[in-house]
Design an enzyme around this catalytic site. Structure first.
Site, PDB file in Angstrom:
ATOM      1  N   GLY A  11      -8.688   5.841   2.360  1.00 45.16           N
ATOM      2  CA  GLY A  11      -7.727   4.966   3.043  1.00 45.16           C
ATOM      3  C   GLY A  11      -7.666   5.325   4.518  1.00 45.16           C
ATOM      4  CG  ASN A  14       0.879   3.210  10.810  1.00 46.22           C
ATOM      5  OD1 ASN A  14       2.073   3.337  10.573  1.00 46.22           O
ATOM      6  ND2 ASN A  14       0.380   3.404  12.018  1.00 46.22           N
ATOM      7  CG  PHE A  98      -5.419  -2.777  -1.242  1.00 47.23           C
ATOM      8  CD1 PHE A  98      -5.519  -4.124  -1.584  1.00 47.23           C
ATOM      9  CD2 PHE A  98      -4.817  -2.450  -0.038  1.00 47.23           C
ATOM     10  CE1 PHE A  98      -5.026  -5.120  -0.743  1.00 47.23           C
ATOM     11  CE2 PHE A  98      -4.330  -3.443   0.817  1.00 47.23           C
ATOM     12  CZ  PHE A  98      -4.438  -4.774   0.459  1.00 47.23           C
ATOM     13  CE  LYS A 206      10.081   5.991   1.657  1.00 48.95           C
ATOM     14  NZ  LYS A 206       9.502   5.719   2.947  1.00 48.95           N
ATOM     15  CG  ASN A 271       9.827  -0.877   3.276  1.00 49.65           C
ATOM     16  OD1 ASN A 271       9.310  -1.726   2.569  1.00 49.65           O
ATOM     17  ND2 ASN A 271       9.267   0.305   3.499  1.00 49.65           N
ATOM     18  CD  GLN A 301       3.447  -0.402  -0.317  1.00 52.82           C
ATOM     19  OE1 GLN A 301       3.577  -0.495  -1.525  1.00 52.82           O
ATOM     20  NE2 GLN A 301       2.333  -0.751   0.288  1.00 52.82           N
TER      21      GLN A 301
END
Ligand SMILES: NC(=O)c1ccc[n+]([C@@H]2O[C@H](COP(=O)([O-])OP(=O)(O)OC[C@H]3O[C@@H](n4cnc5c(N)ncnc54)[C@H](O)[C@@H]3O)[C@@H](O)[C@H]2O)c1
Length: 351
Positions: A11, A14, A98, A206, A271, A301
């Site tokens: 991956g 960011n 993914f 969270k 978020n 997410q």
């Protein structure tokens, strides 16, 4: 044959890029780790050029971590099987949606003694029960030991060397110490706990609370209300972990992965920001439009996790014990007015 650990990062978004910078520094300074670190890049074209080539030439991920130089020993590789060849330490850091299409392409090219760590925040479910992303990876990787790393670690701040802490959760203390070597840096202090579900679920849940915090901001509620949402959110996070997992360590919630990550995500982060925009539009603007406009290819997410959490709560018939999680879901996906974020009585009465 080298006895050194060999790291592959799976991956390069960011967070993937920000953490690759620290991993690169540590690989270069520890004799027990090979200096070169391979980072798998999902290939994209930027102004007609491959992102992986741009990273290898400029040492910058111009799409996902603009303006930050990566160490030259971090090598971008678009072929996943090549990126993981011979690796003994696999760092999984990509949006969890993914994973299923990515992991099978690793074709057992990694070393037989390989261990993994997941930096992925999210939750899956199987037979309507939560399933940890680390469990899912372990299952797909023939039972490989998978630790987790979670904390108050907004990628852009970590990339600028602003001091923060992070938590490794592990089942195998010796592996925890190896991971500490990989990640611990003067501005990125890592502690290790033997509690994978606690650490990982803090990281996933969270993001749901951050949606609630973003609603408060969009409604221009004051600090008292947002603090109440954060407190109730922490309580529901603990209750969720206690309900679905045994042997949870309450101390985990006082580590960086717990209260610290919750606070930072409810004040900064994607978020919260997207939820603020949703609330300002009175729930009229679709989430995918907000994600597209605001995140430039990054993934939201919290909303996905809110859906998955609700599936688990409904299946276990415990929605009434989680009024904040339920409200966040109902506002996000069932057309409830955003102002109802602080009205819990109906959820408790109905369930
Ligand atoms: N960004 C943060 O501050 C931060 C901090 C801690 C943890 N995390 C977590 O780390 C994980 C990874 O987040 P991120 O910020 O690195 O990613 P991101 O959202 O910035 O980037 C998306 C990534 O997905 C890749 N991608 C796009 N389409 C793909 C496809 N079809 N197949 C495979 N890959 C594809 C992109 O190339 C890119 O690398 C997430 O679970 C996130 O919650 C993020």
């Amino acid at each position: 044959m080298s006895t050194k650990e060999k790291i592959a990062i799976i991956g390069s978004g960011n967070w993937g890029s920000a953490i690759a910078r620290i991993i690169g520094f540590n690989a270069a300074r520890h004799d027990s780790i090979e200096t070169d670190v391979h980072m798998w890049v999902f290939e994209e074209q930027i102004d007609g050029k491959n992102l992986s080539e741009i990273i290898n030439e400029t040492h910058e991920n111009v799409k996902y971590l603009k303006g930050v130089k990566l160490p030259t020993n971090v090598i971008a590789e678009p072929d996943l099987a090549k990126a993981v060849t011979g690796a003994t330490l696999l760092v999984f850091v990509m949006p969890h949606q993914f994973l299923p299409r990515t992991v099978p392409n690793m074709k057992n090219m990694y070393a037989p003694n390989a261990r993994g760590i997941s930096l992925i925040k999210g939750i899956e479910f199987e037979h309507s029960k939560p399933m940890l992303i680390s469990e899912l990876i372990s299952k797909t990787m023939n039972g490989m030991d998978i630790s987790v790393l979670m904390g108050a670690n907004v990628a852009n701040e970590v990339a600028l060397d602003q001091f923060c802490e992070s938590t490794v959760g592990t089942y195998v203390p010796a592996n925890g110490e190896v991971w500490k070597k990989v990640f611990d840096w003067e501005t990125f202090r890592v502690s290790v706990v033997n509690d994978v579900p606690g650490v990982e679920l803090c990281g996933a849940l969270k993001n749901v609370v951050a949606i609630g915090a973003g609603f408060c901001d969009g409604l221009e509620f004051g600090g008292n209300t947002k603090a109440a949402i954060i407190r109730i959110g922490l309580e529901e996070m603990m209750r969720f972990v206690e309900h679905f997992y045994e042997k949870v360590n309450p101390g985990t919630f006082f580590e960086s992965c717990g209260v610290a990550d919750l606070i930072t995500t409810c004040f900064g982060g994607r978020n919260r920001k997207c939820a603020e925009i949703f609330a300002k539009s009175k729930g009229a603007k679709p989430w995918d439009e907000i994600e597209k406009e605001q995140l430039d290819g990054q993934k939201l997410q919290g909303t996905i996790t809110a859906k998955d959490v609700m599936t688990c709560l409904k299946a276990a018939d415990v929605v009434g014990k989680f009024p904040l999680f339920a409200k966040i879901y109902m506002i996000s996906f069932e057309g409830e007015p955003v102002e109802d974020i602080v009205k819990f009585a109906d959820v408790i009465a109905k369930h």
